[in-house]
Design a protein around this motif. Structure first.
Motif, PDB file in Angstrom:
ATOM      1  N   MET A 149       0.843  -1.199   0.000  1.00 21.72           N
ATOM      2  CA  MET A 149       0.000   0.000   0.000  1.00 21.72           C
ATOM      3  C   MET A 149       0.877   1.247   0.000  1.00 21.72           C
ATOM      4  SD  MET A 149      -2.839   1.267   2.813  1.00 21.72           S
ATOM      5  CE  MET A 149      -3.984  -0.051   2.420  1.00 21.72           C
ATOM      6  N   ASP A 150       0.473   2.274  -0.772  1.00 23.08           N
ATOM      7  CA  ASP A 150       1.184   3.546  -0.772  1.00 23.08           C
ATOM      8  C   ASP A 150       1.176   4.153   0.622  1.00 23.08           C
ATOM      9  OD1 ASP A 150       1.783   3.567  -3.526  1.00 23.08           O
ATOM     10  OD2 ASP A 150      -0.239   4.287  -3.990  1.00 23.08           O
ATOM     11  N   LYS A 151       2.249   4.851   0.949  1.00 23.13           N
ATOM     12  CA  LYS A 151       2.341   5.443   2.282  1.00 23.13           C
ATOM     13  C   LYS A 151       1.375   6.614   2.430  1.00 23.13           C
ATOM     14  CE  LYS A 151       6.007   8.874   1.524  1.00 23.13           C
ATOM     15  NZ  LYS A 151       7.343   9.341   1.950  1.00 23.13           N
ATOM     16  N   LEU A 152       1.026   6.880   3.669  1.00 20.09           N
ATOM     17  CA  LEU A 152       0.194   8.019   4.011  1.00 20.09           C
ATOM     18  C   LEU A 152       1.091   9.141   4.508  1.00 20.09           C
ATOM     19  CD1 LEU A 152      -2.579   6.173   6.059  1.00 20.09           C
ATOM     20  CD2 LEU A 152      -2.758   6.972   3.696  1.00 20.09           C
ATOM     21  N   THR A 153       0.913  10.330   3.958  1.00 23.08           N
ATOM     22  CA  THR A 153       1.649  11.501   4.404  1.00 23.08           C
ATOM     23  C   THR A 153       0.653  12.544   4.876  1.00 23.08           C
ATOM     24  OG1 THR A 153       3.434  11.088   2.811  1.00 23.08           O
ATOM     25  CG2 THR A 153       3.314  13.285   3.789  1.00 23.08           C
ATOM     26  N   LEU A 154       0.763  12.931   6.143  1.00 21.90           N
ATOM     27  CA  LEU A 154      -0.159  13.907   6.727  1.00 21.90           C
ATOM     28  C   LEU A 154       0.565  15.240   6.896  1.00 21.90           C
ATOM     29  CD1 LEU A 154      -2.985  14.406   7.968  1.00 21.90           C
ATOM     30  CD2 LEU A 154      -1.972  13.811  10.191  1.00 21.90           C
ATOM     31  N   ALA A 177      -5.998  10.984  15.754  1.00 17.79           N
ATOM     32  CA  ALA A 177      -6.824   9.848  15.330  1.00 17.79           C
ATOM     33  C   ALA A 177      -5.948   8.729  14.778  1.00 17.79           C
ATOM     34  CB  ALA A 177      -7.850  10.292  14.293  1.00 17.79           C
ATOM     35  N   LEU A 178      -5.062   9.075  13.852  1.00 14.71           N
ATOM     36  CA  LEU A 178      -4.201   8.063  13.236  1.00 14.71           C
ATOM     37  C   LEU A 178      -3.187   7.518  14.232  1.00 14.71           C
ATOM     38  CD1 LEU A 178      -5.558   9.309  10.721  1.00 14.71           C
ATOM     39  CD2 LEU A 178      -3.360   9.141   9.548  1.00 14.71           C
ATOM     40  N   GLU A 179      -2.554   8.417  14.967  1.00 15.67           N
ATOM     41  CA  GLU A 179      -1.543   7.990  15.936  1.00 15.67           C
ATOM     42  C   GLU A 179      -2.175   7.152  17.050  1.00 15.67           C
ATOM     43  OE1 GLU A 179       2.407   7.888  17.547  1.00 15.67           O
ATOM     44  OE2 GLU A 179       1.707   8.689  15.621  1.00 15.67           O
ATOM     45  N   GLY A 180      -3.328   7.592  17.527  1.00 21.64           N
ATOM     46  CA  GLY A 180      -3.971   6.893  18.623  1.00 21.64           C
ATOM     47  C   GLY A 180      -4.531   5.543  18.244  1.00 21.64           C
ATOM     48  N   CYS A 181      -4.814   5.353  16.963  1.00 26.41           N
ATOM     49  CA  CYS A 181      -5.360   4.078  16.487  1.00 26.41           C
ATOM     50  C   CYS A 181      -4.303   3.215  15.815  1.00 26.41           C
ATOM     51  CB  CYS A 181      -6.533   4.329  15.541  1.00 26.41           C
ATOM     52  SG  CYS A 181      -8.013   4.975  16.376  1.00 26.41           S
ATOM     53  N   PHE A 183       1.948   6.596   9.469  1.00 27.43           N
ATOM     54  CA  PHE A 183       1.933   7.693   8.505  1.00 27.43           C
ATOM     55  C   PHE A 183       3.191   8.524   8.679  1.00 27.43           C
ATOM     56  CE2 PHE A 183       0.098   9.363  12.362  1.00 27.43           C
ATOM     57  CZ  PHE A 183       0.517  10.689  12.438  1.00 27.43           C
ATOM     58  N   GLU A 184       3.514   9.266   7.634  1.00 27.37           N
ATOM     59  CA  GLU A 184       4.623  10.224   7.700  1.00 27.37           C
ATOM     60  C   GLU A 184       4.052  11.597   7.972  1.00 27.37           C
ATOM     61  OE1 GLU A 184       7.913  12.328   4.748  1.00 27.37           O
ATOM     62  OE2 GLU A 184       7.128  10.350   4.232  1.00 27.37           O
ATOM     63  N   GLU A 185       4.652  12.313   8.887  1.00 31.78           N
ATOM     64  CA  GLU A 185       4.197  13.660   9.248  1.00 31.78           C
ATOM     65  C   GLU A 185       5.068  14.706   8.575  1.00 31.78           C
ATOM     66  OE1 GLU A 185       5.192  16.366  13.056  1.00 31.78           O
ATOM     67  OE2 GLU A 185       4.186  14.473  13.530  1.00 31.78           O
TER      68      GLU A 185
END
Length: 215
Positions: free
Chosen positions: A1-6, A23-27, A31-33
């Motif tokens: 899967m392609d990476k998620l960049t926030l 939300a993403l970190e807690g679950c 992702f890349e910040e």
């Protein structure tokens, strides 16, 4: 899967960025910040280079862009249905969306009078009655949700709906708003989350100043 960049803004101030990030970190979603600092007087042209709205947060998934906090949370919930970003029960999931949308579109008095500022010394200013009306409604939402689920979070385990209200938790604390013991218990549960502590620690180290939010 392609990476998620926030893409996010200043952690001290950006309530909109805080929501999808926690939300993403807690679950447990990887992702890349990318943090692009902003200031209200001129903005930051770097944001417009990556975001179609010129605002953050913005999620990039292999070149596909999603913006707005709730849309990002919903998108990632579909990518990772077992991550817990949304409640599994259909009625609970509908309530989570209703509460999240109410947060997204409402509570203007609280937002404008109590901008998020995690560096702000705790202290209670004189707040208009409209702010306390917002707070009363928020307390009702939290009570209803936690009574239905049994807590400690709105729908039992931490989820995207909690993330949508995370900036409110910070506001109520930093502006020392008078709330019930039940509300304080929910706030305490949020503040001990490792994701919360990680964001807050970074926010307190920032040196950028936005005068509009440092009043």
């Amino acid at each position: 899967m392609d990476k998620l960049t926030l893409y996010i803004g200043n952690k001290n101030y950006s309530s909109w960025s805080f929501r999808p990030w926690i939300a993403l970190e807690g679950c447990g979603v990887a992702f890349e910040e990318v943090l692009i600092p902003f200031d209200f007087s001129a903005g930051n042209p770097q944001i417009r280079e990556v975001s179609p709205t010129g605002k953050v947060p913005m999620l990039d998934h292999g070149g596909f862009k999603i913006w707005e906090s709730l849309a990002i949370i919903e998108y990632v919930a579909e990518l990772f249905p077992d991550a817990g970003l949304l409640p599994q029960d259909r009625q609970a999931r509908s309530l989570a969306r209703s509460y999240s949308m109410e947060m997204l579109s409402g509570f203007g008095a609280l937002r404008s009078n109590c901008p998020m500022n995690m560096r702000r010394p705790v202290g209670r200013p004189d707040l208009p009655g409209e702010v306390m009306k917002d707070v009363a409604r928020i307390e009702t939402i939290w009570h209803e949700a936690r009574s239905r689920s049994g807590g400690p979070f709105l729908f039992g385990a931490f989820c995207g709906a909690d993330a949508m209200f995370a900036p409110v938790v910070s506001r109520l604390e930093r502006y020392d708003v008078a709330v019930s013991a039940e509300t304080k218990a929910y706030m305490a549960a949020m503040k001990v989350l490792p994701a919360w502590k990680k964001w807050e620690e970074a926010a307190l180290k920032e040196t950028w100043i936005v005068p509009e939010d440092d009043a």
